[in-house]
Design an enzyme around this catalytic site. Structure first.
Site, short mmCIF file in Angstrom:
data_model
loop_
_atom_site.label_atom_id
_atom_site.label_comp_id
_atom_site.label_asym_id
_atom_site.label_seq_id
_atom_site.Cartn_x
_atom_site.Cartn_y
_atom_site.Cartn_z
N LYS A 1 11.35 -6.72 0.89
CA LYS A 1 10.52 -7.02 -0.26
C LYS A 1 11.40 -7.81 -1.23
O LYS A 1 11.54 -7.48 -2.41
CB LYS A 1 10.01 -5.70 -0.89
CG LYS A 1 8.98 -5.84 -1.98
CD LYS A 1 7.59 -6.11 -1.45
CE LYS A 1 6.63 -6.32 -2.61
NZ LYS A 1 5.27 -6.68 -2.17
N ASP B 1 5.85 6.06 10.85
CA ASP B 1 4.74 7.02 10.91
C ASP B 1 3.42 6.28 11.07
O ASP B 1 2.54 6.68 11.83
CB ASP B 1 4.68 7.89 9.64
CG ASP B 1 5.66 9.07 9.71
OD1 ASP B 1 6.65 8.97 10.46
OD2 ASP B 1 5.43 10.07 9.01
N TYR C 1 17.69 6.57 0.17
CA TYR C 1 18.11 7.88 0.66
C TYR C 1 19.60 8.12 0.42
O TYR C 1 20.18 9.04 0.97
CB TYR C 1 17.79 8.03 2.15
CG TYR C 1 16.32 8.05 2.46
CD1 TYR C 1 15.49 7.01 2.06
CD2 TYR C 1 15.74 9.12 3.15
CE1 TYR C 1 14.14 7.01 2.35
CE2 TYR C 1 14.38 9.12 3.43
CZ TYR C 1 13.60 8.07 3.02
OH TYR C 1 12.26 8.09 3.31
N ASP D 1 10.94 4.41 7.48
CA ASP D 1 10.41 5.77 7.52
C ASP D 1 8.89 5.71 7.47
O ASP D 1 8.19 6.33 8.28
CB ASP D 1 10.97 6.55 6.31
CG ASP D 1 10.71 8.04 6.42
OD1 ASP D 1 10.18 8.48 7.45
OD2 ASP D 1 11.04 8.76 5.45
N ASP E 1 4.70 -4.81 2.65
CA ASP E 1 3.27 -4.51 2.50
C ASP E 1 2.45 -5.31 3.50
O ASP E 1 1.51 -4.80 4.12
CB ASP E 1 2.80 -4.74 1.05
CG ASP E 1 3.33 -6.02 0.43
OD1 ASP E 1 4.24 -6.64 1.02
OD2 ASP E 1 2.83 -6.41 -0.63
MG MG Z 1 9.44 10.41 8.37
#
Ligand code: MG
Ligand code: NAI
Length: 346
Positions: free
Chosen positions: A180, A241, A133, A237, A213
């Site tokens: 990772k 969720d 980001y 992020d 993962d």
């Molecule tokens: Mg989000």
């Protein structure tokens, strides 16, 4: 936080777009029920603001925020195609105020539609200023090839690690470092190594690590094993969720964007254009965000009262349609206000 003296808390309200305009007033209603001295400062932000003024986060909003103790952000609609001059205001806010840790508590209750099938009580602490980001994206061959650079620094990894470690110390003393590094050896390698080094200063916290993962898989299979997770920006992020889905969905999970001098609290969800304007958005995530804000301001008693009131209403109803109920945003908010009053009189 700004020097306050004897004045009331000055709290910015940034409802934004869509259901942000419905859930933020609901959260303000609940805070008002506490009787904590608050002056609300309502500010413009988002897509509608962009269309009206050409700025998604006007300079006047940024200036007014400088004078506030903390902010409660609703949600903004962001176009998924490129619009010249438009940049997601929540991303800009995080960078402007250097809100480097996104803290997302995810908790299920004993019963009710937000209980889930497993007992979940975890916090995702996401690095909030860099990673994918960082905004370093470019087109190399128009229509054919584009590149995004992923930035990881020791400084940003260390400070988010300290937030996660001190949180873990106050909870069940377990931290999972998510990365990772087997593939992204340099970037995630640096993140992993930095977090593990910081953990040396917190001997009482047990640190384990997991590939992102595999952590995603385990979050679904055995979420009860996790306490605090620390992640680079994008992984956090996505995982937050996913974790929200374990405990009743986006409508019940809050987040805090926390820096050294300012913090912005928000529901995890977006502007939900599919239900906006119908008065049926779940206000719980925004109300819990307000509880996190109260805790940040040092109003622990108020924060606890709101959390307890939310827990009661999530277990016994009324519920909005996302939780299988028929209640409106305002009805749920009023039920929580009533429970807050009961908590305070106890
Ligand atoms: Mg989000
Ligand atoms: P979303 O979170 O807005 O909605 C996803 C689904 O969850 C929808 O079906 C929605 O109705 C439901 N939902 C979300 N919050 C709810 C609530 N409080 N009560 C009941 N149901 C709820 O995500 P989506 O659809 O991907 O994005 C919509 C817009 O929001 C986009 O413009 C996106 O860019 C923006 N967005 C903004 C965020 C922010 O401001 N921090 C975060 C995520 C998305």
């Amino acid at each position: 936080m700004r020097e306050r003296g004897t004045r009331p808390y000055r709290i910015a309200l940034l409802p934004g777009d869509g259901i942000g305009r419905e859930v933020i007033p609901a959260a303000a209603l609940v805070v008002e029920a506490l009787g904590v001295p608050v002056e609300w400062v309502e500010l413009d932000v988002g897509w509608a603001t962009f269309q009206r003024t050409g700025h998604a986060l006007p300079a006047s909003t940024l200036e007014a925020l400088q004078e506030c103790d903390a902010a409660l952000f609703g949600a903004v609609s962001s176009p998924s195609h490129r619009v010249p001059g438009y940049r997601s205001p929540i991303v800009t806010l995080r960078q402007h105020f250097d809100l480097y840790a996104s803290v997302r508590p995810v908790r299920s209750l004993a019963r009710g539609p937000a209980a889930g099938t497993k007992a979940v009580d975890l916090v995702i602490v996401r690095e909030n200023t860099e990673g994918l980001y960082a905004g370093r994206e470019r087109v190399e061959i128009p229509g054919e090839q584009a590149v995004a650079e992923r930035v990881i620094t020791r400084r940003a990894s260390a400070r988010v690690a300290r937030v996660a470690l001190s949180l873990a110390r106050r909870r069940r003393r377990h931290l999972t470092v998510v990365h990772k590094a087997n593939i992204l050896r340099e970037t995630d390698g640096l993140f992993r190594e930095t977090v593990l080094a910081e953990a040396g200063g917190y001997p009482e916290v047990t640190v384990t690590e997991g590939l992102v993962d595999s952590v995603a898989y385990r979050l679904v299979r055995e979420p009860e094993v996790f306490d605090v997770l620390v992640t680079p920006n994008l992984y956090g992020d996505i995982l937050s969720d996913l974790a929200a889905a374990l405990v009743g969905g986006l409508g019940v999970v809050p987040a805090g964007n926390i820096g050294d001098t300012f913090a912005v609290f928000e529901p995890v969800h977006g502007s939900a254009p599919d239900i906006a304007g119908r008065g049926i958005a779940n206000p719980v995530a925004a109300i819990r965000a307000a509880a996190m804000l109260l805790d940040y301001l040092g109003e622990q008693e108020g924060a606890r009262a709101v959390e307890a009131a939310v827990a009661t209403v999530l277990q016994d109803g009324p519920w909005t349609p996302d939780l299988g109920g028929k209640a409106t945003t305002v009805e749920v908010a009023r039920a929580i206000v009533e429970q807050v009053r009961e908590e305070l009189s106890r």
